[in-house]
Design a protein around this motif. Structure first.
Motif, PDB file in Angstrom:
ATOM      1  N   PHE A 437       0.857  -1.179   0.000  1.00 10.07           N
ATOM      2  CA  PHE A 437       0.000   0.000   0.000  1.00 10.07           C
ATOM      3  C   PHE A 437       0.896   1.233   0.000  1.00 10.07           C
ATOM      4  O   PHE A 437       1.931   1.255   0.663  1.00 10.07           O
ATOM      5  N   ALA A 438       0.487   2.263  -0.746  1.00  8.72           N
ATOM      6  CA  ALA A 438       1.257   3.505  -0.801  1.00  8.72           C
ATOM      7  C   ALA A 438       0.350   4.627  -1.278  1.00  8.72           C
ATOM      8  O   ALA A 438      -0.647   4.391  -1.962  1.00  8.72           O
ATOM      9  N   PRO A 439       0.686   5.885  -0.928  1.00 10.44           N
ATOM     10  CA  PRO A 439      -0.138   7.021  -1.371  1.00 10.44           C
ATOM     11  C   PRO A 439       0.042   7.362  -2.838  1.00 10.44           C
ATOM     12  O   PRO A 439      -0.672   8.218  -3.356  1.00 10.44           O
ATOM     13  N   THR A 440       1.012   6.716  -3.531  1.00 11.73           N
ATOM     14  CA  THR A 440       1.213   6.969  -4.953  1.00 11.73           C
ATOM     15  C   THR A 440       1.220   5.654  -5.703  1.00 11.73           C
ATOM     16  O   THR A 440       1.499   4.592  -5.138  1.00 11.73           O
ATOM     17  N   SER A 441       0.936   5.711  -7.003  1.00 10.60           N
ATOM     18  CA  SER A 441       0.924   4.516  -7.846  1.00 10.60           C
ATOM     19  C   SER A 441       2.342   4.200  -8.310  1.00 10.60           C
ATOM     20  O   SER A 441       3.172   5.083  -8.472  1.00 10.60           O
ATOM     21  N   VAL A 448       0.316   5.460   4.607  1.00  8.14           N
ATOM     22  CA  VAL A 448      -0.837   6.220   4.094  1.00  8.14           C
ATOM     23  C   VAL A 448      -1.487   6.899   5.294  1.00  8.14           C
ATOM     24  O   VAL A 448      -1.724   6.258   6.321  1.00  8.14           O
ATOM     25  N   SER A 449      -1.772   8.216   5.163  1.00 12.31           N
ATOM     26  CA  SER A 449      -2.297   8.973   6.306  1.00 12.31           C
ATOM     27  C   SER A 449      -3.456   9.869   5.900  1.00 12.31           C
ATOM     28  O   SER A 449      -3.602  10.245   4.731  1.00 12.31           O
ATOM     29  N   PHE A 450      -4.264  10.229   6.908  1.00 17.53           N
ATOM     30  CA  PHE A 450      -5.249  11.298   6.758  1.00 17.53           C
ATOM     31  C   PHE A 450      -4.522  12.619   7.012  1.00 17.53           C
ATOM     32  O   PHE A 450      -3.837  12.768   8.029  1.00 17.53           O
ATOM     33  N   ALA A 451      -4.673  13.575   6.118  1.00 18.85           N
ATOM     34  CA  ALA A 451      -4.075  14.892   6.321  1.00 18.85           C
ATOM     35  C   ALA A 451      -4.904  15.682   7.322  1.00 18.85           C
ATOM     36  O   ALA A 451      -6.101  15.418   7.510  1.00 18.85           O
ATOM     37  N   THR A 452      -4.280  16.643   7.962  1.00 17.37           N
ATOM     38  CA  THR A 452      -5.002  17.512   8.891  1.00 17.37           C
ATOM     39  C   THR A 452      -6.141  18.223   8.166  1.00 17.37           C
ATOM     40  O   THR A 452      -5.952  18.796   7.102  1.00 17.37           O
ATOM     41  N   GLY A 453      -7.336  18.147   8.748  1.00 17.43           N
ATOM     42  CA  GLY A 453      -8.498  18.813   8.156  1.00 17.43           C
ATOM     43  C   GLY A 453      -9.175  18.018   7.068  1.00 17.43           C
ATOM     44  O   GLY A 453     -10.174  18.463   6.502  1.00 17.43           O
TER      45      GLY A 453
END
Length: 718
Positions: A437-441, A448-453
């Motif tokens: 799993f990764a935030p980019t392909s 992988v995280s939820f950003a603030t806001g």
């Protein structure tokens, strides 16, 4: 440009000023009062209205130039027909190319004319209006004189203005209490009054009413300016106020007069016509019960005045939310009826809503215009994670290669709940392969995280194992989210044996258990094909290897069928051992597997050490040996029975003995090389060894239906 001088006696716009005797002009220039100047003009018989002109004479010869023009008199001198002091005078400026330096004003009463508005021939006005103060009661007309250098031009006289002796205003009919928006009756009346308070009879004086004390910021409607009648009284019919309150007063005013203030009066609300929210819009969090701050709705008349009622009035409260809205007269409650109580104009309630957004709530009551207000509902605390993107399909990969997958933080009512800080996710899969799993392909695994806001996190997934793995997104304190994805095989790159090593006896035809070979991608996933794929099957045996799709049949081509990923075949080999077989196909990496080939059933027996002549009861020396091989010459380890084939002893009493024990037959198992050694074997009689003597004995070795007879030998008595 040179011009000829005017001829002697030529007349050119001679002004009234130029026609005055030099003495008179001197008085005017010396700044005598305007009244004296005008009187002299009249006595001299000089016209005082019309344009000014100039006149000169010239004699002799020469060259010169002159410019001539016209100064026009002002027009439209206007005064009110009736006025108090001061008197307002206005006029239209002089027209034409010659612009006056200024104006002075005169006031005439009968045969007397004096300067007015503080102006004179040397104190000119530059405006086109003025206010004449200190005017005594009487009837007057006004004139305006335009001045340009030594030229003047006098206007026609104004109409008559009657200046009255009133000094103040007084209410003769006071305002009375009334309903909001309804005319005050009887009509209010205001009179012109002298210092003693006596009404002054003068018509045409404008009086204006306005609100004096204004306890509710009301607005006075109707015709607020009226002219006095011949009795000096102005009547105001149809006046009304819009805001209900006690303690209103009105003020009457007219230029030059002392204003008057009315007595107090009260405006009461009109009939109820609408509902209105009187509290500010609220902001609350999503809830299944009422949880907002208090909201107030009021029954009002058309002017926004609160209207009470003697009976309770139930309200219908609704919301255009897409969620579930609740209203109640108390906080943290389930839905309940909200009413405006008897004797009250307002109802206070609380609101709850399960859907975030800006819903519009509506308060309605029979016979009244409804009220609306936009509220704000924010998400409650996050309680779960939810996949908001559809399940993905991708080929097996060692890096992230799916389409984007989105997981969302939500409250208990499915509303997005933003993170207050960067919050890492825990992402897992039940895949039998390697999940990443990764935030980019196209990346290796990373956090992988939820950003603030933000309430959502987007990531990409990769998996080396084809199938339908279930991925899980987890976050401490929240219910995890799961989703089933689909992973398909990548392109075929190799062959692999998926069956275990088998063991089978030597054979000239395919035999043993089935062997399975599979077409796979780089990650070991089975790959099908739309067309059949012939396999090249080989073995490193020193014997003869055979392959075929069926057992016990002649060798034949083996293929992976169209639409399949595997082929099953059988293998035969004439040489015992552990040969390595290889499956190959064009464009794919070959697969190898070690098999085991054992000897077949004994097919041939051979005395490799024939029995020799012996003394009865004495063991054969060297020991008898029998070799067993299968049909392909492979040594066979098997139990070989040795018995007497020809028994020439007396009465056939000769018997085989082994190590002192009568045994018939003698059974020995051949070793790995297929040789059975019969040690300690002798021939003796049943009772007396000497009785077993005889010539022409033979022995027979037997395995199943296969046997062999030895050469003849003799047994002598010992």
């Amino acid at each position: 440009m040179r011009t000829a001088p005017p001829r002697h006696g030529r007349r050119a716009h001679r002004s009234s000023w130029d026609r005055l005797p030099f003495g008179v002009r001197g008085w005017l220039s010396a700044g005598l009062g305007g009244m004296l100047a005008v009187a002299l003009l009249v006595l001299a018989g000089i016209p005082v209205a019309g344009p000014a002109d100039a006149f000169w004479r010239s004699t002799g010869r020469g060259v010169g130039s002159a410019v001539s023009g016209t100064l026009n008199a002002p027009t439209g001198v206007t005064v009110a027909a009736t006025s108090t002091s001061p008197v307002s005078v206005s006029w239209t400026a002089s027209g034409g190319t010659t612009v006056p330096t200024g104006y002075f004003v005169t006031r005439t009463a009968g045969a007397s004319t004096i300067a007015a508005c503080g102006s004179s021939a040397t104190a000119l006005l530059t405006t086109t209006s003025c206010s004449d103060t200190g005017v005594a009661a009487g009837t007057y007309t006004y004139a305006v004189t335009a001045v340009f250098r030594s030229w003047t031009a006098v206007s026609a006289s104004s109409g008559s203005v009657v200046v009255i002796a009133a000094t103040k205003l007084g209410f003769t009919v006071q305002p009375t209490s009334a309903v909001a928006g309804v005319a005050i009756t009887p009509s209010i009346a205001v009179a012109l009054q002298n210092a003693a308070g006596t009404t002054v009879a003068a018509a045409g004086v404008a009086i204006t009413l306005s609100i004096g004390t204004n306890p509710a910021a009301g607005t006075l409607s109707g015709t607020v300016t009226a002219l006095t009648n011949s009795s000096g009284i102005a009547t105001f019919a149809g006046l009304s106020l819009d805001k209900a309150a006690a303690g209103y007063t009105l003020s009457a005013a007219s230029p030059g007069l002392t204003a008057a203030t009315s007595g107090t009066f009260t405006i009461t609300p009109a009939a109820a016509s609408k509902l209105a929210f009187t509290s500010a819009p609220v902001t609350t969090t999503a809830s299944a019960t009422t949880n907002s701050t208090a909201i107030t709705v009021q029954r009002q008349d058309a002017f926004g005045n609160a209207v009470t009622s003697g009976t309770a009035s139930a309200l219908t409260l609704t919301s255009n939310t897409a969620g579930t809205a609740v209203f109640a007269p108390t906080n943290l409650a389930a839905a309940a009826t909200v009413s405006i109580a008897a004797g009250s104009s307002t109802a206070t309630f609380f609101y709850g809503d399960t859907r975030v957004g800006t819903p519009t709530i509506t308060a309605a009551s029979t016979g009244l215009t409804s009220a609306t207000q936009v509220e704000t509902v924010a998400a409650a605390a996050a309680s779960k994670l939810v996949f908001t993107s559809v399940a993905v399909t991708a080929v097996a990969s060692a890096t992230t290669n799916t389409s984007a997958i989105t997981v969302q933080r939500q409250d208990a009512f499915n509303n997005p709940a933003p993170a207050t800080a960067v919050t890492p996710l825990t992402l897992t899969s039940n895949s039998g392969g390697t999940a990443i799993f990764a935030p980019t392909s196209g990346a290796a695994g990373s956090t992988v995280s939820f950003a603030t806001g933000s309430s959502t996190a987007t990531f990409f997934h990769g998996d080396t194992r084809a199938g339908t793995p279930v991925i899980t997104a987890a976050l401490s304190g929240l219910t995890s989210a799961t989703q089933t994805e689909t992973i398909t095989p990548a392109s075929a790159s190799k062959l692999a044996f998926t069956s275990a090593t088998r063991s089978a006896p030597a054979s000239a035809t395919p035999n043993g258990t089935a062997i399975t070979v599979q077409r796979q991608d780089a990650f070991g996933n089975a790959v099908t094909s739309a067309t059949a794929s012939p396999l090249t099957l080989t073995s490193n045996t020193s014997g003869t290897a055979v392959f075929g799709p069926t057992s016990g049949a002649a060798p034949a081509t083996v293929s992976i069928a169209a639409g399949a990923s595997t082929a099953t075949f059988y293998y035969g080999d004439t040489k015992i051992g552990t040969p390595t077989i290889t499956a190959a196909a064009s464009g794919l990496t070959s697969a190898s597997l070690s098999e085991t080939v054992t000897a077949g059933a004994a097919a041939t027996l051979v005395f490799t050490q024939q029995p020799g002549n012996i003394v009865s009861g004495t063991p054969f020396s060297p020991a008898i040996k029998v070799s067993a091989v299968d049909a392909f010459g492979n040594p066979v380890s098997t139990a070989i029975s040795l018995s007497i084939a020809n028994n020439p002893s007396l009465l056939g009493v000769g018997r085989l003995w082994q190590n002192g024990v009568s045994t018939n037959p003698v059974v020995v198992t051949s070793d790995a090389s297929g040789v059975a050694t019969f040690s300690g074997v002798s021939i003796a009689g049943a009772l007396l060894s000497g009785l077993a003597s005889g010539n022409g004995y033979t022995l027979q070795a037997t395995v199943g239906s296969v046997s062999v007879v030895s050469t003849a030998f003799n047994v002598t008595a010992g």
